[in-house]
Design an enzyme around this catalytic site. Sequence first.
Site, PDB file in Angstrom:
ATOM      1  N   SER A  15      22.040  34.854  37.936  1.00 64.04           N
ATOM      2  CA  SER A  15      21.775  35.066  39.205  1.00 64.04           C
ATOM      3  C   SER A  15      21.585  33.937  40.126  1.00 64.04           C
ATOM      4  CB  SER A  15      20.673  36.023  39.070  1.00 64.04           C
ATOM      5  OG  SER A  15      20.280  36.414  40.383  1.00 64.04           O
ATOM      6  N   ASP A  57      22.951  36.656  46.664  1.00 59.41           N
ATOM      7  CA  ASP A  57      22.432  35.626  45.808  1.00 59.41           C
ATOM      8  C   ASP A  57      23.695  35.357  44.736  1.00 59.41           C
ATOM      9  OD1 ASP A  57      22.740  37.973  44.220  1.00 59.41           O
ATOM     10  OD2 ASP A  57      20.742  37.496  43.025  1.00 59.41           O
ATOM     11  N   ASP A  93      24.802  36.113  41.868  1.00 53.83           N
ATOM     12  CA  ASP A  93      25.295  37.214  41.390  1.00 53.83           C
ATOM     13  C   ASP A  93      25.680  38.693  42.293  1.00 53.83           C
ATOM     14  OD1 ASP A  93      22.985  38.175  40.866  1.00 53.83           O
ATOM     15  OD2 ASP A  93      23.163  39.092  38.931  1.00 53.83           O
ATOM     16  N   ASP A 137      23.702  40.653  43.594  1.00 53.68           N
ATOM     17  CA  ASP A 137      22.797  41.896  43.605  1.00 53.68           C
ATOM     18  C   ASP A 137      21.710  42.128  44.371  1.00 53.68           C
ATOM     19  OD1 ASP A 137      21.230  40.042  42.074  1.00 53.68           O
ATOM     20  OD2 ASP A 137      21.010  41.535  40.271  1.00 53.68           O
ATOM     21  N   ALA A 161      11.076  43.251  48.038  1.00 55.86           N
ATOM     22  CA  ALA A 161      10.847  42.258  49.515  1.00 55.86           C
ATOM     23  C   ALA A 161      12.205  41.465  49.341  1.00 55.86           C
ATOM     24  CB  ALA A 161       9.787  41.897  49.661  1.00 55.86           C
ATOM     25  N   ASN A 162      12.344  40.930  48.076  1.00 52.26           N
ATOM     26  CA  ASN A 162      13.410  39.843  48.054  1.00 52.26           C
ATOM     27  C   ASN A 162      14.899  40.403  47.988  1.00 52.26           C
ATOM     28  OD1 ASN A 162      14.204  41.174  45.424  1.00 52.26           O
ATOM     29  ND2 ASN A 162      12.749  39.806  44.216  1.00 52.26           N
ATOM     30  N   THR A 189       9.910  35.454  34.779  1.00 47.27           N
ATOM     31  CA  THR A 189      11.188  34.650  34.700  1.00 47.27           C
ATOM     32  C   THR A 189      10.813  33.289  34.736  1.00 47.27           C
ATOM     33  OG1 THR A 189      11.567  34.293  36.940  1.00 47.27           O
ATOM     34  CG2 THR A 189      12.299  36.275  36.188  1.00 47.27           C
TER      35      THR A 189
HETATM   36  C1  16G Z   1      14.200  39.307  38.442  1.00 46.13           C
HETATM   37  C2  16G Z   1      14.176  40.587  38.319  1.00 46.13           C
HETATM   38  C3  16G Z   1      13.873  40.840  40.166  1.00 46.13           C
HETATM   39  C4  16G Z   1      12.414  40.460  40.190  1.00 46.13           C
HETATM   40  C5  16G Z   1      12.282  38.857  39.787  1.00 46.13           C
HETATM   41  C6  16G Z   1      10.693  38.712  39.637  1.00 46.13           C
HETATM   42  C7  16G Z   1      16.101  41.938  38.174  1.00 46.13           C
HETATM   43  C8  16G Z   1      17.518  42.279  38.111  1.00 46.13           C
HETATM   44  N1  16G Z   1      15.645  41.180  38.657  1.00 46.13           N
HETATM   45  O1  16G Z   1      15.056  38.431  38.900  1.00 46.13           O
HETATM   46  O2  16G Z   1      13.835  42.219  40.361  1.00 46.13           O
HETATM   47  O3  16G Z   1      12.020  40.405  41.479  1.00 46.13           O
HETATM   48  O4  16G Z   1      12.792  38.948  38.630  1.00 46.13           O
HETATM   49  O5  16G Z   1      10.800  37.276  39.106  1.00 46.13           O
HETATM   50  O6  16G Z   1      15.515  42.847  37.557  1.00 46.13           O
HETATM   51  P1  16G Z   1       9.047  36.852  38.682  1.00 46.13           P
HETATM   52  O7  16G Z   1       8.789  37.782  37.697  1.00 46.13           O
HETATM   53  O8  16G Z   1       9.707  35.319  38.288  1.00 46.13           O
HETATM   54  O9  16G Z   1       8.405  36.780  39.822  1.00 46.13           O
HETATM   55 MG    MG Z   2      20.757  38.469  41.087  1.00 42.45          MG
END
Ligand code: 16G
Ligand code: MG
Length: 549
Positions: free
Chosen positions: A67, A283, A285, A287, A378-379, A506
Amino acid sequence: MTLPVETITQYADKHAKPSELSFQYGTAGFRTLGSTLDSVVFRVAILAALRSKKHDGRTIGVMITASHNPEEDNGVKIVEPRGDMLEAAWEVHATNLANAPTTADLIASLETLVQATKIDLSKPANVVYASDTRPSGPALVASLEDGLRAIGASGRNAGITTTPVLHYLVRSINTKGTEDSYGVDSEEGYLEKLTTAYKKLVANRPPSPLLLVDCANGVGALIARKLAPIIQDVLPIRLINESLDTPGALNKNSGADFVKTSQKLPPSVAEVLRSGQRGCSLDGDADRIIYYYLDERGSFRLLDGDKIAALTAAFIVELVKLAGLESSVRVGIVQTAYANGASTKYLQERLPVKCVATGVKHLHHAAEHYDVGVYFEANGHGTVLFSDETVKTFKTTEPQSPAQATALEHLVSLTQLINQTVGDALSDMLLVEVVLAHKTYTGAEWDSLYVDLPNRLVKVSVADRTAFKTEDAERRLTSPAGLQGKIDELVNRYQSGRSFVRPSGTEDVVRVYAEAAIRGQADELAYRVGGLVYDEAGGDPAKRPKEFL
Ligand code: 16G
Ligand code: MG
C-alpha cells in the site's frame, strides 16, 4: 485424503523461514520488508488454497502489496470469496503458519489446521492473485506460485493491478453465470462496469472541470490510464506521479498518505494545481483516496474521507427520499475514532452513525448491518455497501412519477459504480464526481458542509506497545491503568477537546489523536497527551521528543 506432505516438504525447504524473524497477520495482512517475505508468501498461498477448499472450491484472492508504505516494503493479504477481507479467526492461523520455525513444524501446523477447521482435502482449491508495482513483487509472486504447486491448487495470475481490482475479480469469478453476477472477471470488465454506470449517472449534467489525479507513482496509474480515455468527454482527468519505473518513486512525496499525514500538497501537485481547481491523491495500491483544492487565497484545503462520507451519504439519502423509499431503506454511516468531531456531529444530525475500531474490515462488517452502509475512514479508505434486498428494491419498485423513476435508476447505477467489495480510490473518485456534478458544487461548496475541528496526530515510540489496550472502539484506554483518567483530565481543559490513544496495528508505535476548537489548542493537547504516554511507558527522559509537553 491427506495433505501432500512430500511435495509440500520439497517446496517448503526452498522457502525456509528466516529464524530471527517473526511475522504477524495485522490490520491489513502481513507487511514488512519485501526481502524478508518469501516464506510468508509461500505459506499464505497454501493457506489460501485451504481456505478455498473450506469454501467448497470457491476462489480466494491473494494480493501482494504494501500500500502506502515505502517501496522496499511489501505485504500480502487474503480475500474471501465475496471480495471482503479474511475472517478474523483465520488471521490467527495465518500468523501461526508464518511463524512455524521449520518445514516439519509447518507440516504439523497444517495438519492441525486441517483437523481443527474440518477441511475436506478432496475439494478443489482455486486462488487468484495479483501484485502492485514494487520491485520485490515478481519474486514474491514466484514464492506464491510455489505454494500453490506444493498443495496442488490451481492459480490464476491477475498480473500487476490494484487491490480493489483484485477484490472485484474474486467476487466476479465466484458469481459468474449466477443471477448475482458481480461483473465480467477482467480488468476490462471492471472498467466497463464503472464507466457505464458513471456515464448514466452524469448524463444531462455539464461536463466536470479538469481533475488532477496524483497516482503516487503506483499501480493506480495503470488503471487510471485505461479509465481516463473512456470518460474524458464527461470527466477530463490529468494524471500526475505515474512514474512506475523510477526506483524509489513509489509513494515518495506523493499519494493519499502524504497528503493526509502532512496536511499539504505533494510538491509535484503544488506546481500544477491552480486556485479553485480540484485534485485527488491515490495511495500505492489505489484502495484509498484524498481530495483537495486551493481556495481563492491559494491555501490548501483538505477534503478527506470524512468529507467524502458527508458528501456521498447526503446524496444517497436524497435519492432514497426521491425514490419514495425513505421509510423502507435505512441508510447508516460507519466511522472510526479518527473521524473529525465536526463530521460526526454533522452526520449524527442526519443519520445513524456507528463508531468502530480502525481497519477496513471493521468498518465493512459494521456497514453490512445497514440497508445502505456508507463507511469511510478519515484517511480515505471507504465505500458504500447496499444489501442484496435493497438492490432488489431499487430494481423492482414501480415508479409513480418521472422524478421517482430517475431516482431509482440513479440508485441502481450507484450500486454498479461503487466497488462494494472494498474501498476503491478510482470508484470513490467517480462517486465523488457524480455527486459534485449533480450538486454543481465546487470544492469550496463541498468543503463548507461542515468546518473541520483542528486536529493533530502524534506518534509515540514506546518499549512495548502491547501494554496499551483499548475499549469503546479504541476511544478509551483500559491499560496502562490510570492513564485514561489523566487523559480525561487534560481533555476537559480544552474547548471541544477530544483525544484518544491506541497502539498502531501496522507500525511499532502508539498513536495519539487530539482535536480542539482552535489549532494551537489541538496541538497543545496532542503534545501533552503524547508526553503523558511517553512518560507512562517509561520512555528515556534524555530522548523525550522536544515538542512533547
Ligand atoms: C491499515 C488499514 C487501514 C487503517 C490503518 C491503520 C486496511 C486495508 N488498511 O492501513 O484501514 O486505517 O491500517 O494503521 O485495512 P495503524 O493501525 O498503524 O494506525
Ligand atoms: Mg492502500
